[in-house]
Design an enzyme around this catalytic site. Structure first.
Site, PDB file in Angstrom:
ATOM      1  N   HIS A 163       0.826  -1.198   0.000  1.00  0.00           N
ATOM      2  CA  HIS A 163       0.000   0.000   0.000  1.00  0.00           C
ATOM      3  C   HIS A 163       0.864   1.254   0.000  1.00  0.00           C
ATOM      4  O   HIS A 163       2.070   1.195   0.262  1.00  0.00           O
ATOM      5  CB  HIS A 163      -0.925   0.029   1.224  1.00  0.00           C
ATOM      6  N   LYS A 167      -0.812   4.926   4.535  1.00  0.00           N
ATOM      7  CA  LYS A 167      -1.734   3.997   5.208  1.00  0.00           C
ATOM      8  C   LYS A 167      -1.245   3.785   6.633  1.00  0.00           C
ATOM      9  O   LYS A 167      -0.080   3.413   6.849  1.00  0.00           O
ATOM     10  CB  LYS A 167      -1.807   2.668   4.454  1.00  0.00           C
TER      11      LYS A 167
END
Length: 274
Positions: A163, A167
């Site tokens: 990600h 995040k």
């Protein structure tokens, strides 16, 4: 479509990259109307969220006041709150929405299993639908379904999730959900072959109760990606999903907004709606 038949929607975390996509998707849906936009950026308070999101004026100002927005949404009737904020605040926000009868669709990951159980009990007691969705992409659900079939034949599996570096939680909710789904097929995976020693702590990733190792990568340039790697003597079977643009999540978001209305309890995972 008349206003009376449109679903009132509040977006919490409206100014984030995911939030802006959701604002645009709601604005473009004939059967929905955006009635509230919440964000924690004080400099944006009072600005039109449509202008910020890039879809033109919507006459919905940004606010930091969650409770006032929920009260307003409650008065609309059959309202939904899509929450894409931060793990540190999500439990209290979802509980508040349920208390006001505003149905939460939760895209924020990071809730603990205990918190999910508590929210499920609260939602059932209040007879208010709640959806906790680790991933809104339809392709992820198809990947997970393929993994369930593969798990019937493979005893060894690891998950790699990648990600963007903004995040906040690791591993991703999608990776955790995938491991939990695999447990439905087998109670445990990866029987040890040798006694492992990590010369660098964490090199083998985190291990779930099912014995599945999850590896988390965080880099700028990534959006949301996951690999499920199965191994057996002489072969490796890899399933991968890549979200290249957050627009891929929008069909799942809209599906959840539409499907949550008749629910009276909490459901976990987009697969429960397909």
């Amino acid at each position: 479509m008349s206003n009376q038949s449109q679903i009132p929607v509040v977006v919490n975390g409206a100014m984030g990259r995911m939030g802006c996509e959701i604002v645009k998707a709601i604005a473009a849906a004939d059967d929905m109307k955006l009635v509230g936009a919440i964000d924690r950026k004080p400099e944006a308070v009072g600005q039109d969220i449509g202008e910020i999101a890039g879809c033109g004026p919507l006459e919905v100002p940004v606010t930091m006041d969650l409770e006032a927005t929920l009260v307003m949404a409650q008065s609309e009737g059959n309202a939904v709150m899509v929450d894409v904020t931060h793990p540190a605040k999500i439990y209290e926000q979802v509980r508040a929405a349920i208390a006001y009868g505003v149905r939460p669709v939760v895209g924020t990951t990071g809730l603990t299993p205990e918190q999910i159980i508590q929210l499920a009990e609260f939602a059932e007691k209040a007879s208010v639908g709640c959806l906790i969705i680790p991933n809104f992409a339809i392709g992820v659900i198809l990947m997970q379904q393929a993994a369930l079939k593969a798990a019937e034949y493979f005893d060894h599996v690891e998950i790699i999730e990648l990600h963007h570096n903004r995040k906040a939680d690791a591993p991703s909710g999608t990776a955790v959900k995938t491991a939990q789904m695999l447990q439905e097929v087998k109670p445990s995976f990866n029987p040890p072959q040798v006694k492992e020693t990590e010369t660098l702590p964490g090199a083998r990733g985190g291990t779930t109760p099912e014995g599945i190792n999850i590896h988390s990568v965080r880099l700028p340039g990534l959006v949301a990606h996951q690999e499920i790697m199965f191994g057996a003597p002489g072969q490796v079977y890899t399933l991968r999903h890549d979200a290249m643009d957050r627009v891929c999540f929008m069909p799942g978001v809209l599906l959840c907004v539409r499907k949550i209305l008749p629910l009276k309890s909490l459901l976990y995972g987009l697969d429960k709606l397909l």
